[in-house]
Design an enzyme around this catalytic site. Structure first.
Site, PDB file in Angstrom:
ATOM      1  N   GLU A 428       5.146  11.431  -5.446  1.00 50.48           N
ATOM      2  CA  GLU A 428       4.165  10.377  -5.257  1.00 50.48           C
ATOM      3  C   GLU A 428       4.888   9.039  -5.137  1.00 50.48           C
ATOM      4  OE1 GLU A 428       2.279   9.636  -8.933  1.00 50.48           O
ATOM      5  OE2 GLU A 428       1.100   7.964  -8.192  1.00 50.48           O
ATOM      6  N   ASP A 501       3.397  10.625 -11.441  1.00 50.06           N
ATOM      7  CA  ASP A 501       3.392   9.896 -12.707  1.00 50.06           C
ATOM      8  C   ASP A 501       2.373  10.472 -13.678  1.00 50.06           C
ATOM      9  OD1 ASP A 501       5.328   8.123 -11.973  1.00 50.06           O
ATOM     10  OD2 ASP A 501       3.927   6.652 -11.146  1.00 50.06           O
ATOM     11  N   ASP A 503       0.037   9.079 -15.111  1.00 44.97           N
ATOM     12  CA  ASP A 503      -1.070   8.132 -15.251  1.00 44.97           C
ATOM     13  C   ASP A 503      -2.246   8.600 -14.391  1.00 44.97           C
ATOM     14  OD1 ASP A 503      -0.344   7.626 -12.675  1.00 44.97           O
ATOM     15  OD2 ASP A 503       0.364   5.590 -13.029  1.00 44.97           O
ATOM     16  N   ASP A 505      -3.440   7.597 -11.473  1.00 43.43           N
ATOM     17  CA  ASP A 505      -3.138   7.836 -10.061  1.00 43.43           C
ATOM     18  C   ASP A 505      -2.373   9.139  -9.880  1.00 43.43           C
ATOM     19  OD1 ASP A 505      -4.411   5.633  -9.199  1.00 43.43           O
ATOM     20  OD2 ASP A 505      -2.601   4.393  -8.925  1.00 43.43           O
TER      21      ASP A 505
END
Ligand code: TTJ
Length: 636
Positions: A428, A501, A503, A505
């Site tokens: 990503e 990640d 998180d 996203d």
């Protein structure tokens, strides 16, 4: 006359111990594995006994509690396991249930045992694999109690009190020397118990988790049975007709129930069960249903002149597009086949399912012509889209043949050409992609960076996926095609690693890619080729020493090791790590952590995706609320 004890107490004890030793020696043979999955099976094995009692009509409430320390309690309000002497064994029947392998079930009562965990091995296996197990039977007069340790009773069954109630209560602690983990996942038990509540209408099943600071509890009771199940599965979708289509039949000791409803998505979701066991590999009940569905829809469409084009027929896939269905069959002696023993083999079930489905569906369509018209139109649209997709595919085929083995420009490929040895990281973000490129071993590791917002797979048909500029590079890099054309033998890397990640996203990208693979490259998931990279969340340093921690528990351990004096750096994203750090923590096979994606994981991703991306607002709001704790955990 003496009673007819055919086995002496000593012999019985020997039999008991040998049986339980075999279970301890080869736990996998009895419960599949000693991983988290096997651990959860222990609970299912016990709960299944209470469900049998409920199906026999003597119990309406089952409570499952996860206590502090991962101790499980299962309690029902049935008749209670018999406490009288077992005529052959010379020990109380309840003791036989917990100490003799393959005992259980029939105790004088009529009726047959239909439920049973995946392995259907019984309570003695759970006992053998537990540090301790305690049973309390209430028979309307007394409470009887017995305790076992490592499978062996620590004393005789004894009366510990008086009661007016009846029921059975079992408490056990799994053996930490046998299982890799003792940590029960609340959501896993929740999903399974909800499913059992759908499959066995009217039973109240309660799950309590008392491990946290605040106990959580959830209760399931569905009077609508599998119709409620279909409504639940379609909750985030837009149904094409208001009522769930339902039919049931009982013939030659086979009980069959089918519930189905179409929605406006393009996904087929048929879930089947045999004796309450999810038959993920399908079997005779599924094939019978599918055959009848395709035939009835074609016949109905012809009869009512709903197909304009001459000699056009609906394929099975056309007939199933956007269909959510539950098939539940209960048979006396289920034959489970297939790799994971989740494929129903009973041949008599095929014909029965086919005729019941044909009859039930035909009657329904004749009685509901407006619904009939909607369903045929849906299938016809599917047929036309498939046609268009085929044309688009032929075009791309010709193109790739011309340009011969085009690879996406962003791909940093590896030099080795042997798929068995190579890996691709789908990364990503561009900055993380740069670090990954410099931090990999280019001999066998390829990097494909993804960036920007991806296509909403939920609303996309195959023909649009082809034109998508984010997914096309993934399809091209993997080199194995897509949809019906997907050929795992052409796969260019045998490890496909999603690196995102920790998180919101990142979890979005993960969900999206998994959903994409699940829908359009399912053999990739089924073959176990997909992995999730696990970047660390923290770096702890003390002087020259640096240690990475992958979760909060590990962080606590490391800090304790450093006597609380470590300096903590929290990684916000992959992009914060330099190539060396990324190599050491996430890419190097010697030191990295990786999760292999199972079909169930992808299925859940697909469900989450539907909820987050679908049209329905209410389920999305509910989902975000229910998962708020995870989201905040990830979002700090
Ligand atoms: C069997 O037929 C005679 C009356 O009792 C029936 C029976 O055994 N019922 C029964 C067993 N209800 N609940 C159980 C049971 C519950 C738990 C939690 C665990 C086990 C092994 C059995």
């Amino acid at each position: 006359m003496e009673n007819k004890v055919s086995t002496s107490y000593d012999e019985t004890q020997i039999q008991v111990l040998e049986g339980l030793e075999a279970v301890k020696k080869r736990p996998g043979m009895y419960i599949g594995s000693t991983s988290s999955r096997g651990l959860h099976h222990l609970v299912y094995e016990i709960v299944d006994n209470s469900i049998d009692e409920a199906l026999a009509g003597y119990c309406d409430t089952i409570t499952v509690t996860i206590n502090e320390g991962n101790i499980i309690t299962v309690e029902d309000n049935g008749r209670g396991i018999p406490v009288g002497m077992h005529p052959k064994m010379g020990i109380p029947a309840v003791e036989v249930v917990f100490t003799v392998l393959h005992a259980g079930g029939k105790f004088g009562g009529g009726g047959y045992k239909v439920s049973g965990g995946l392995h259907g091995v019984g309570a003695s296996v759970v006992n053998a694999l537990s540090k301790y197990l305690e049973v309390e039977v209430s028979d309307g007069e007394h409470v009887h109690f017995q305790r076992y340790e490592g499978g062996k009773s620590t004393g005789p069954l004894k009366i510990i009190g008086d009661t007016k109630k009846t029921g059975t209560k079992v408490t056990f602690l799994a053996d930490d020397e046998i299982f890799e983990t003792l940590e029960y996942e609340y959501d896993v038990l929740l999903t399974r118990l909800r499913e059992q509540a759908f499959l066995n209408k009217g039973i109240r099943i309660i799950l309590e988790d008392k491990r946290g600071e605040e106990p959580i509890s959830k209760e399931f009771k569905y009077d609508g049975g599998i119709c409620s199940f279909v409504e639940y599965l379609n909750r985030a979708k837009t149904p094409l007709h208001p009522e769930v289509i339902y039919f049931e039949a009982e013939k030659n000791d086979v009980v069959l129930e089918i519930a189905m409803q179409y929605n406006d998505s393009y996904t087929e979701s048929i879930t089947s069960f045999a004796n309450n066991i999810n038959t993920t590999e399908g079997g005779t009940h599924e094939t019978g249903f599918k055959t009848a569905l395709t035939r009835v829809l074609n016949d109905y469409a012809k009869k009512h002149n709903l197909i304009k084009e001459a000699d056009k027929t609906l394929s099975g896939e056309d007939a199933r597009e956007g269909l959510t269905a539950i098939i539940s069959v209960k048979v006396l002696e289920a034959q489970f086949e297939g790799q994971t023993k989740t494929k129903l083999g009973n041949s008599e079930v095929r014909g029965l399912t086919e005729s019941i489905t044909a009859e039930g569906l035909d009657t329904f369509l004749e009685e509901h012509p407006q619904v009939g018209k909607i369903i045929i139109e849906k299938a016809l649209t599917a047929a036309r889209a498939r046609e268009a997709a085929r044309k688009a595919r032929d075009l791309t085929r010709r193109k790739t043949a011309l340009e011969s083995s085009t690879l996406p420009g962003k791909l940093a490929d590896c030099s080795d050409r042997d798929p068995a040895k190579t890996e691709i990281f789908i990364v990503e973000g561009d900055s993380a992609g740069g670090s990954a490129k410099n931090g990999r071993d280019r001999a066998y590791q390829a990097i494909l960076p993804l960036w920007g917002k991806m296509l909403n797979v939920e609303k996309a048909r195959l023909d649009r996926v082809y034109g998508n500029d984010k997914l096309l590079p993934v399809i091209m890099a993997l080199g194995a095609g897509i949809g019906e054309d997907f050929n795992v033998e052409k796969l260019r890397y045998h490890k496909v690693i999603i690196m995102a990640d920790a998180d919101v996203d990142g979890s979005h990208i993960r969900t999206l890619l998994l959903t994409f693979f699940f829908r359009f490259m399912r053999p990739l998931i089924e073959g176990g080729y997909v992995y999730l990279a696990q970047p660390p969340l923290y770096k702890v340093s003390k002087g020259k020493k640096e240690v990475y921690a992958y979760d909060d528990d590990e962080l606590a351990r490391v800090m304790a090791e450093f006597d609380g004096e470590g300096k903590i750096q929290r990684y916000k994203g992959l992009g914060e790590m330099n190539p060396e750090q990324l190599w050491e923590t996430t890419i190097n096979p010697e030191t990295r952590k990786m999760l292999r994606v199972r079909l169930e994981d992808a299925k859940i991703a697909d469900e989450i995706f539907t909820i987050l991306m679908g049209d329905a607002v209410e389920p999305r709001r509910e989902f975000i609320q229910e998962n708020a704790r995870y989201v905040t955990n990830l979002d700090v």
